[in-house]
Design a protein around this motif. Sequence first.
Motif, PDB file in Angstrom:
ATOM      1  N   THR A 246       0.836  -1.205   0.000  1.00 53.18           N
ATOM      2  CA  THR A 246       0.000   0.000   0.000  1.00 53.18           C
ATOM      3  C   THR A 246       0.866   1.248   0.000  1.00 53.18           C
ATOM      4  O   THR A 246       0.567   2.234  -0.686  1.00 53.18           O
ATOM      5  N   MET A 247       1.953   1.223   0.773  1.00 50.47           N
ATOM      6  CA  MET A 247       2.864   2.364   0.787  1.00 50.47           C
ATOM      7  C   MET A 247       3.417   2.634  -0.610  1.00 50.47           C
ATOM      8  O   MET A 247       3.468   3.779  -1.068  1.00 50.47           O
ATOM      9  N   LEU A 248       3.830   1.587  -1.306  1.00 48.05           N
ATOM     10  CA  LEU A 248       4.344   1.770  -2.664  1.00 48.05           C
ATOM     11  C   LEU A 248       3.267   2.305  -3.599  1.00 48.05           C
ATOM     12  O   LEU A 248       3.554   3.103  -4.491  1.00 48.05           O
ATOM     13  N   LYS A 249       2.037   1.891  -3.383  1.00 45.74           N
ATOM     14  CA  LYS A 249       0.923   2.387  -4.205  1.00 45.74           C
ATOM     15  C   LYS A 249       0.777   3.901  -4.036  1.00 45.74           C
ATOM     16  O   LYS A 249       0.633   4.635  -5.013  1.00 45.74           O
ATOM     17  N   VAL A 250       0.799   4.355  -2.775  1.00 48.30           N
ATOM     18  CA  VAL A 250       0.592   5.781  -2.494  1.00 48.30           C
ATOM     19  C   VAL A 250       1.821   6.600  -2.868  1.00 48.30           C
ATOM     20  O   VAL A 250       1.716   7.651  -3.506  1.00 48.30           O
ATOM     21  N   HIS A 251       3.009   6.141  -2.468  1.00 51.43           N
ATOM     22  CA  HIS A 251       4.215   6.940  -2.651  1.00 51.43           C
ATOM     23  C   HIS A 251       4.752   6.902  -4.072  1.00 51.43           C
ATOM     24  O   HIS A 251       5.383   7.881  -4.503  1.00 51.43           O
ATOM     25  N   CYS A 252       4.557   5.798  -4.774  1.00 54.76           N
ATOM     26  CA  CYS A 252       5.170   5.649  -6.095  1.00 54.76           C
ATOM     27  C   CYS A 252       4.140   5.653  -7.220  1.00 54.76           C
ATOM     28  O   CYS A 252       4.165   6.530  -8.092  1.00 54.76           O
ATOM     29  N   GLU A 253       3.213   4.689  -7.204  1.00 54.27           N
ATOM     30  CA  GLU A 253       2.257   4.625  -8.304  1.00 54.27           C
ATOM     31  C   GLU A 253       1.402   5.881  -8.387  1.00 54.27           C
ATOM     32  O   GLU A 253       1.214   6.449  -9.481  1.00 54.27           O
ATOM     33  N   ALA A 254       0.867   6.330  -7.262  1.00 53.65           N
ATOM     34  CA  ALA A 254       0.017   7.522  -7.292  1.00 53.65           C
ATOM     35  C   ALA A 254       0.814   8.739  -7.748  1.00 53.65           C
ATOM     36  O   ALA A 254       0.322   9.549  -8.551  1.00 53.65           O
ATOM     37  N   VAL A 255       2.044   8.889  -7.265  1.00 58.97           N
ATOM     38  CA  VAL A 255       2.871  10.027  -7.671  1.00 58.97           C
ATOM     39  C   VAL A 255       3.149   9.979  -9.173  1.00 58.97           C
ATOM     40  O   VAL A 255       3.070  11.004  -9.868  1.00 58.97           O
ATOM     41  N   LEU A 256       3.481   8.808  -9.689  1.00 61.37           N
ATOM     42  CA  LEU A 256       3.728   8.667 -11.126  1.00 61.37           C
ATOM     43  C   LEU A 256       2.487   9.019 -11.939  1.00 61.37           C
ATOM     44  O   LEU A 256       2.537   9.814 -12.889  1.00 61.37           O
ATOM     45  N   ARG A 257       1.366   8.440 -11.574  1.00 61.45           N
ATOM     46  CA  ARG A 257       0.149   8.644 -12.352  1.00 61.45           C
ATOM     47  C   ARG A 257      -0.357  10.078 -12.274  1.00 61.45           C
ATOM     48  O   ARG A 257      -0.770  10.660 -13.291  1.00 61.45           O
ATOM     49  N   LEU A 258      -0.311  10.666 -11.095  1.00 59.31           N
ATOM     50  CA  LEU A 258      -0.814  12.032 -10.959  1.00 59.31           C
ATOM     51  C   LEU A 258       0.133  13.038 -11.604  1.00 59.31           C
ATOM     52  O   LEU A 258      -0.319  14.013 -12.224  1.00 59.31           O
ATOM     53  N   THR A 259       1.432  12.817 -11.466  1.00 59.63           N
ATOM     54  CA  THR A 259       2.382  13.701 -12.151  1.00 59.63           C
ATOM     55  C   THR A 259       2.170  13.644 -13.654  1.00 59.63           C
ATOM     56  O   THR A 259       2.164  14.678 -14.337  1.00 59.63           O
ATOM     57  N   THR A 260       1.973  12.451 -14.191  1.00 52.29           N
ATOM     58  CA  THR A 260       1.746  12.298 -15.622  1.00 52.29           C
ATOM     59  C   THR A 260       0.455  12.986 -16.059  1.00 52.29           C
ATOM     60  O   THR A 260       0.412  13.690 -17.072  1.00 52.29           O
ATOM     61  N   ALA A 261      -0.606  12.787 -15.274  1.00 50.38           N
ATOM     62  CA  ALA A 261      -1.891  13.409 -15.611  1.00 50.38           C
ATOM     63  C   ALA A 261      -1.807  14.931 -15.606  1.00 50.38           C
ATOM     64  O   ALA A 261      -2.470  15.607 -16.391  1.00 50.38           O
ATOM     65  N   ALA A 262      -0.971  15.489 -14.714  1.00 43.57           N
ATOM     66  CA  ALA A 262      -0.828  16.942 -14.639  1.00 43.57           C
ATOM     67  C   ALA A 262       0.155  17.473 -15.676  1.00 43.57           C
ATOM     68  O   ALA A 262      -0.082  18.527 -16.287  1.00 43.57           O
ATOM     69  N   ALA A 263       1.263  16.765 -15.872  1.00 44.80           N
ATOM     70  CA  ALA A 263       2.347  17.300 -16.692  1.00 44.80           C
ATOM     71  C   ALA A 263       1.997  17.352 -18.178  1.00 44.80           C
ATOM     72  O   ALA A 263       2.457  18.265 -18.879  1.00 44.80           O
ATOM     73  N   GLU A 264       1.199  16.404 -18.654  1.00 46.23           N
ATOM     74  CA  GLU A 264       0.879  16.402 -20.090  1.00 46.23           C
ATOM     75  C   GLU A 264       0.111  17.665 -20.506  1.00 46.23           C
ATOM     76  O   GLU A 264       0.525  18.357 -21.443  1.00 46.23           O
ATOM     77  N   PRO A 265      -0.989  18.015 -19.845  1.00 42.90           N
ATOM     78  CA  PRO A 265      -1.649  19.272 -20.216  1.00 42.90           C
ATOM     79  C   PRO A 265      -0.805  20.506 -19.904  1.00 42.90           C
ATOM     80  O   PRO A 265      -0.898  21.515 -20.613  1.00 42.90           O
ATOM     81  N   MET A 266       0.023  20.456 -18.863  1.00 43.73           N
ATOM     82  CA  MET A 266       0.933  21.570 -18.595  1.00 43.73           C
ATOM     83  C   MET A 266       1.905  21.757 -19.752  1.00 43.73           C
ATOM     84  O   MET A 266       2.183  22.894 -20.169  1.00 43.73           O
ATOM     85  N   ARG A 267       2.419  20.674 -20.278  1.00 42.60           N
ATOM     86  CA  ARG A 267       3.350  20.774 -21.400  1.00 42.60           C
ATOM     87  C   ARG A 267       2.672  21.386 -22.616  1.00 42.60           C
ATOM     88  O   ARG A 267       3.268  22.210 -23.318  1.00 42.60           O
ATOM     89  N   ARG A 268       1.431  21.006 -22.864  1.00 46.08           N
ATOM     90  CA  ARG A 268       0.711  21.587 -24.000  1.00 46.08           C
ATOM     91  C   ARG A 268       0.518  23.087 -23.813  1.00 46.08           C
ATOM     92  O   ARG A 268       0.570  23.839 -24.803  1.00 46.08           O
ATOM     93  N   ARG A 269       0.290  23.536 -22.579  1.00 50.42           N
ATOM     94  CA  ARG A 269       0.089  24.956 -22.317  1.00 50.42           C
ATOM     95  C   ARG A 269       1.409  25.712 -22.206  1.00 50.42           C
ATOM     96  O   ARG A 269       1.428  26.941 -22.243  1.00 50.42           O
ATOM     97  N   GLY A 270       2.514  24.974 -22.016  1.00 50.89           N
ATOM     98  CA  GLY A 270       3.821  25.608 -21.905  1.00 50.89           C
ATOM     99  C   GLY A 270       4.122  26.190 -20.547  1.00 50.89           C
ATOM    100  O   GLY A 270       5.032  27.015 -20.396  1.00 50.89           O
TER     101      GLY A 270
END
Length: 260
Positions: free
Chosen positions: A105-129
């Motif tokens: 569960t710790m790995l889910k919260v600390h690693c998987e969630a961080v990876l997935r949420l960073t990806t979900a945020a960074a892609e539209p941020m990159r499009r907006r610059g």
Amino acid sequence: MTTALVTGATAGIGAAFARRLARDRHDVVLVARDLEALRRQAAELHDRHGVEAAVLAADLSTDDGIAAVEARLSDPESPVDLLVNNAGFGLKGAYLDAPLADELTMLKVHCEAVLRLTTAAAEPMRRRGRGGVVNVASVAAFLPRGTYGASKAWVVQFTEGAARDLAATGVRLMALCPGFVRTEFHRRAGMATDNIPGWMWLDADRVVDTALKDLARGRTVSVPDARYKVLMGAARLAPRGAVGGLSSRAGRKYGPRREG
């Protein structure tokens, strides 16, 4: 007005980020598991600072919880300009003392969630610059501290690599690595703190102030206190076994710690 999304927003560093960002006139999206606590916090921030404060109850140890936050981060009609991945927890005892299910569960919260949420945020941020992501790690990332330290080391390495890959896009990523931070969370959880020297405790609001300054400066790793910078420098020079012995004793009286 820009919008910031903070996970683990109802306690500790997450709550300090929410306060500071609202004070700076950012609209905020507050994410944690406790809906009532989120609503109280949102009302207080709205009334005090006049910002829009939305709430999203989500458990980041579950796929449904992560997916709900991913969807909010990906919403083109309401873009998020700053993501703070703060949700996390610790386990009591040494390796093999904690149930394997809790370690996973710790790995889910600390690693998987961080990876997935960073990806979900960074892609539209990159499009907006433009945009920013702060992934809250720990000085434990630089010490042999079992699954907790290993998961925070992953956060640091992932963030540094992603920051390098996105360097020319206008998207900033930073790993925040505080030491012990004194918050109301420890008192509410009944955690013992008598084995931690007083000089090692940091103030959550000051940690956040330093973090936001370091993000603006373009740093990819922030250790928000001179004392811990010296301590981490000494740890890199000390024999690995000695560092391991020290890190295994620090905070050993703590029970499970959960933010978000």
